[in-house]
Write a protein that holds these residues in place. Structure first.
Motif, PDB file in Angstrom:
ATOM      1  N   GLN A  48      13.379  -2.739   7.525  1.00  0.00           N
ATOM      2  CA  GLN A  48      12.968  -2.142   6.246  1.00  0.00           C
ATOM      3  C   GLN A  48      13.801  -0.916   5.915  1.00  0.00           C
ATOM      4  O   GLN A  48      14.180  -0.696   4.759  1.00  0.00           O
ATOM      5  CB  GLN A  48      11.476  -1.776   6.302  1.00  0.00           C
ATOM      6  CG  GLN A  48      10.545  -2.978   6.227  1.00  0.00           C
ATOM      7  CD  GLN A  48       9.083  -2.585   6.333  1.00  0.00           C
ATOM      8  OE1 GLN A  48       8.660  -1.974   7.309  1.00  0.00           O
ATOM      9  NE2 GLN A  48       8.300  -2.941   5.333  1.00  0.00           N
ATOM     10  N   PHE A  53      13.657  -3.720   3.024  1.00  0.00           N
ATOM     11  CA  PHE A  53      12.631  -4.765   2.938  1.00  0.00           C
ATOM     12  C   PHE A  53      11.304  -4.158   2.494  1.00  0.00           C
ATOM     13  O   PHE A  53      10.899  -3.094   2.963  1.00  0.00           O
ATOM     14  CB  PHE A  53      12.426  -5.437   4.297  1.00  0.00           C
ATOM     15  CG  PHE A  53      13.562  -6.323   4.726  1.00  0.00           C
ATOM     16  CD1 PHE A  53      14.666  -6.526   3.917  1.00  0.00           C
ATOM     17  CD2 PHE A  53      13.527  -6.949   5.958  1.00  0.00           C
ATOM     18  CE1 PHE A  53      15.707  -7.334   4.313  1.00  0.00           C
ATOM     19  CE2 PHE A  53      14.559  -7.766   6.379  1.00  0.00           C
ATOM     20  CZ  PHE A  53      15.662  -7.952   5.558  1.00  0.00           C
ATOM     21  N   SER A  54      10.607  -4.862   1.627  1.00  0.00           N
ATOM     22  CA  SER A  54       9.253  -4.463   1.242  1.00  0.00           C
ATOM     23  C   SER A  54       8.247  -5.099   2.194  1.00  0.00           C
ATOM     24  O   SER A  54       8.585  -5.956   3.022  1.00  0.00           O
ATOM     25  CB  SER A  54       8.966  -4.916  -0.192  1.00  0.00           C
ATOM     26  OG  SER A  54       8.954  -6.336  -0.267  1.00  0.00           O
ATOM     27  N   THR A  57       8.336  -8.751   1.697  1.00  0.00           N
ATOM     28  CA  THR A  57       9.472  -9.410   2.361  1.00  0.00           C
ATOM     29  C   THR A  57       9.169  -9.653   3.837  1.00  0.00           C
ATOM     30  O   THR A  57       9.443 -10.731   4.370  1.00  0.00           O
ATOM     31  CB  THR A  57      10.745  -8.562   2.226  1.00  0.00           C
ATOM     32  OG1 THR A  57      11.034  -8.348   0.844  1.00  0.00           O
ATOM     33  CG2 THR A  57      11.925  -9.253   2.877  1.00  0.00           C
ATOM     34  N   ILE A  60       6.907 -12.539   4.095  1.00  0.00           N
ATOM     35  CA  ILE A  60       7.597 -13.815   3.878  1.00  0.00           C
ATOM     36  C   ILE A  60       8.343 -14.233   5.147  1.00  0.00           C
ATOM     37  O   ILE A  60       8.334 -15.410   5.534  1.00  0.00           O
ATOM     38  CB  ILE A  60       8.560 -13.705   2.680  1.00  0.00           C
ATOM     39  CG1 ILE A  60       7.754 -13.560   1.379  1.00  0.00           C
ATOM     40  CG2 ILE A  60       9.471 -14.928   2.604  1.00  0.00           C
ATOM     41  CD1 ILE A  60       8.605 -13.239   0.169  1.00  0.00           C
ATOM     42  N   LEU A 109      18.920 -11.129   5.751  1.00  0.00           N
ATOM     43  CA  LEU A 109      17.631 -11.744   5.470  1.00  0.00           C
ATOM     44  C   LEU A 109      17.645 -13.257   5.664  1.00  0.00           C
ATOM     45  O   LEU A 109      16.707 -13.805   6.270  1.00  0.00           O
ATOM     46  CB  LEU A 109      17.177 -11.389   4.051  1.00  0.00           C
ATOM     47  CG  LEU A 109      15.831 -11.995   3.609  1.00  0.00           C
ATOM     48  CD1 LEU A 109      14.707 -11.580   4.544  1.00  0.00           C
ATOM     49  CD2 LEU A 109      15.523 -11.579   2.168  1.00  0.00           C
ATOM     50  N   ARG A 377       1.256  -5.913  -3.068  1.00  0.00           N
ATOM     51  CA  ARG A 377       2.111  -5.726  -4.245  1.00  0.00           C
ATOM     52  C   ARG A 377       1.327  -5.185  -5.430  1.00  0.00           C
ATOM     53  O   ARG A 377       1.916  -4.642  -6.369  1.00  0.00           O
ATOM     54  CB  ARG A 377       2.747  -7.060  -4.648  1.00  0.00           C
ATOM     55  CG  ARG A 377       3.642  -7.683  -3.587  1.00  0.00           C
ATOM     56  CD  ARG A 377       4.965  -6.973  -3.493  1.00  0.00           C
ATOM     57  NE  ARG A 377       5.783  -7.162  -4.693  1.00  0.00           N
ATOM     58  CZ  ARG A 377       6.979  -6.630  -4.890  1.00  0.00           C
ATOM     59  NH1 ARG A 377       7.499  -5.854  -3.956  1.00  0.00           N
ATOM     60  NH2 ARG A 377       7.652  -6.861  -5.992  1.00  0.00           N
TER      61      ARG A 377
END
Length: 411
Positions: A48, A53-54, A57, A60, A109, A377
Motif C-alpha cells: 500500500q 493500494f487501497s 485493492t 481484491i 499488482l 469505500r
C-alpha cells in the motif's frame, strides 16, 4: 525359551511405524502450505505504501486467493480419493512453489493477483487431501487409538500454519533486508522440502483398476448424516469468516484506525488469532462435542463484541483481546467440524466430504470479507466493522440453533 513372532505381526509393526512417520511428514507439509498462504498478510501495508493500494485493492487481491481455493476445491478437492493422496498433495505443493517464485521476482499488482490465485488453487488441493491423508495415516499407524491425535494435529497444522505464516513474514519484513523478497525465498525452500517429505510418506489410497469418470466436486450434505453435516459446515463457515478478517483487513485496521503501523505487529495480530485458535483446540480435545460447539460460539460472539468495541474507542488492547477470544472460538468450532465430518464420511468419499466442508469454509472466508472491503469505500472503517460484527452475531445465533437441533434429534 524363545518366542516365535508371527510373520504378519513382524510386517505389521514396520508398516505402522512407516505410517506414523508419514503422519508427521505430511503434518509438516500441511503446516508449511498453510503458513505460506498467509505470508502476504503483514506485507500488504508495504504494498500500500509503495504502490498506493487501497483497502479495496487489498480485498481484491485477497479475493483472488479465495476464488482460487474455491475453484480448486470444486475441481480437484476430491480427486485424491482415486488418484492417491501423495500424487495430489505433491502437485499442490508444486503449484504453491510456483506461486512463491512469482511473489519473489515480480511485485506489480498483476503479479500479486496471479500469485494469490495460484496460491489459492494449491491450498484448495492441500486442505482436503492433507486432512484425509492424515486421518488415514493416523489410523494405519495407531489403529487402536481414537481420533484425538488426528483432530489435534490436522487442525493445528491447518490453523496453526495460518498463524505462523504472518508471524514469520512480519518478523522478516521488520528486521531483514528485502522485506518483499526474503519471506518468499524462505518459503520456497520450505515448500521444496515439503515435496520431499510427502514423497517419502506411504500412500494410503489403493488406486482402482479402472479410474472413475471425472466429475467436479459435488457440494452436498449427503455424507452420512445430513443434519450433522449442515451443522458442522455452519460452524466451519463462521470460523473462516473470523480467519478471513484476520488475514486480509485486520493489518490495515491496526495500522490505520488504531495507529499501530509496525510490520511485525501486523503479523503478530494475525498470529494471536490463529495461535489462540490452535491453543483452544488443544485444550478442548476431551470435551463433549456439544460443549465444544457452545464454547466456540460463545467465544466468537464475545470476541467480536470486544473487537468492535476496540475499533470504536480506538483501543488496541481491546481489539487484540477481542481478536484472541474470537480466534479461540473459531478454532474450537472448526476442529469440531473437521472431526465430525471425517468420522461420518465413508473412506471412499472422505476426501470429497472434507472438500465440501472446506468449500463452505472458504465461502465464509471470502464473502463477508469482500463485503467489508467494499463497504470501506462508502463508510469509515469503524462503521463497517459495527455492521460486520452485527452480521457475525446473527451467524453465530443461526449456527447455535442448527447445533441444538442436531443434539435434540440425537438425544
Amino acid at each position: 525359551m524363545s518366542v516365535s513372532i508371527p510373520q504378519q505381526a513382524r510386517t505389521a509393526a514396520p508398516a505402522s511405524r512407516r505410517h506414523d512417520v508419514g503422519f508427521w511428514l505430511v503434518a509438516f507439509s500441511f503446516l508449511t502450505a498453510m503458513a505460506f498462504s498467509t505470508v502476504p498478510t503483514p506485507l500488504y501495508a508495504i504494498y500500500q505504501q509503495q504502490d498506493g493500494f487501497s483497502t479495496l485493492t487489498v480485498t481484491i487481491v485477497f479475493g483472488a486467493y479465495a476464488i482460487g481455493v474455491v475453484t480448486s476445491l470444486l475441481l480437484a478437492g476430491h480427486v485424491s480419493d482415486w488418484l492417491g493422496r501423495k500424487r495430489v498433495l505433491i502437485a499442490a505443493l508444486a503449484v504453491l512453489t510456483v506461486s512463491a517464485l512469482i511473489f519473489l521476482i515480480w511485485h506489480a499488482l498483476p503479479a500479486l493477483l496471479v500469485a494469490r490465485l495460484l496460491c489459492g488453487l494449491g491450498v484448495g488441493m492441500v486442505t482436503a487431501t492433507a486432512t484425509a491423508f492424515l486421518n488415514e495415516l493416523h489410523a494405519a499407524g495407531r489403529p487402536d487409538s481414537g481420533q484425538g491425535r488426528f483432530e489435534l494435529v490436522s487442525t493445528a497444522a491447518n490453523i496453526g500454519g495460518l498463524g505462523v505464516g504472518p508471524l514469520v513474514s512480519g518478523y522478516l519484513a521488520q528486521f531483514v533486508a528485502a522485506p518483499l523478497r526474503t519471506p518468499f525465498a524462505v518459503f520456497t525452500v520450505l515448500l521444496l522440502l515439503s515435496i520431499v517429505a510427502v514423497s517419502l510418506s506411504p500412500e494410503t489410497v489403493q488406486r482402482p483398476a479402472e479410474r472413475p469418470r471425472y466429475h467436479p466436486q459435488r457440494v452436498t450434505a449427503d455424507h452420512g448424516d445430513r443434519a450433522g453435516f449442515v451443522a458442522a459446515a455452519a460452524g466451519a463457515f463462521l470460523s473462516f469468516t473470523i480467519f478471513g478478517l484476520a488475514t486480509s483487513l485486520d493489518p490495515g485496521f491496526v495500522a490505520g484506525t488504531l495507529h499501530q503501523p509496525g510490520r511485525l505487529l501486523a503479523g503478530a495480530v494475525a498470529f494471536v488469532v490463529f495461535g489462540a485458535a490452535a491453543l483452544a483446540q488443544s485444550t478442548t480435545t476431551s470435551m463433549p462435542l456439544g460443549t465444544r460447539n457452545a464454547l466456540g460460539l460463545a467465544g466468537v460472539a464475545i470476541g467480536m463484541i470486544a473487537l468492535v468495541t476496540g475499533m470504536e474507542i480506538t483501543s488496541f488492547a481491546a481489539f487484540l483481546i477481542g481478536s484472541a477470544v474470537a480466534g479461540a472460538g473459531a478454532g474450537v468450532l472448526f476442529k469440531s467440524a473437521v472431526g465430525t465430518v471425517a468420522a461420518m464420511a465413508a473412506p471412499a468419499v472422505r476426501g470429497e466430504a472434507l472438500a465440501t466442508l472446506f468449500f463452505v469454509s472458504y465461502v465464509g472466508l471470502i464473502l463477508p470479507t469482500l463485503a467489508l472491503g467494499i463497504a470501506s469505500r462508502f463508510v469509515d472503517a469503524r462503521t463497517s466493522m459495527v455492521w460486520f460484527g452485527a452480521v457475525m452475531l446473527l451467524l453465530a445465533a443461526g449456527a447455535a440453533v442448527l447445533a441444538r437441533r442436531v443434539r435434540t434429534r440425537s438425544a
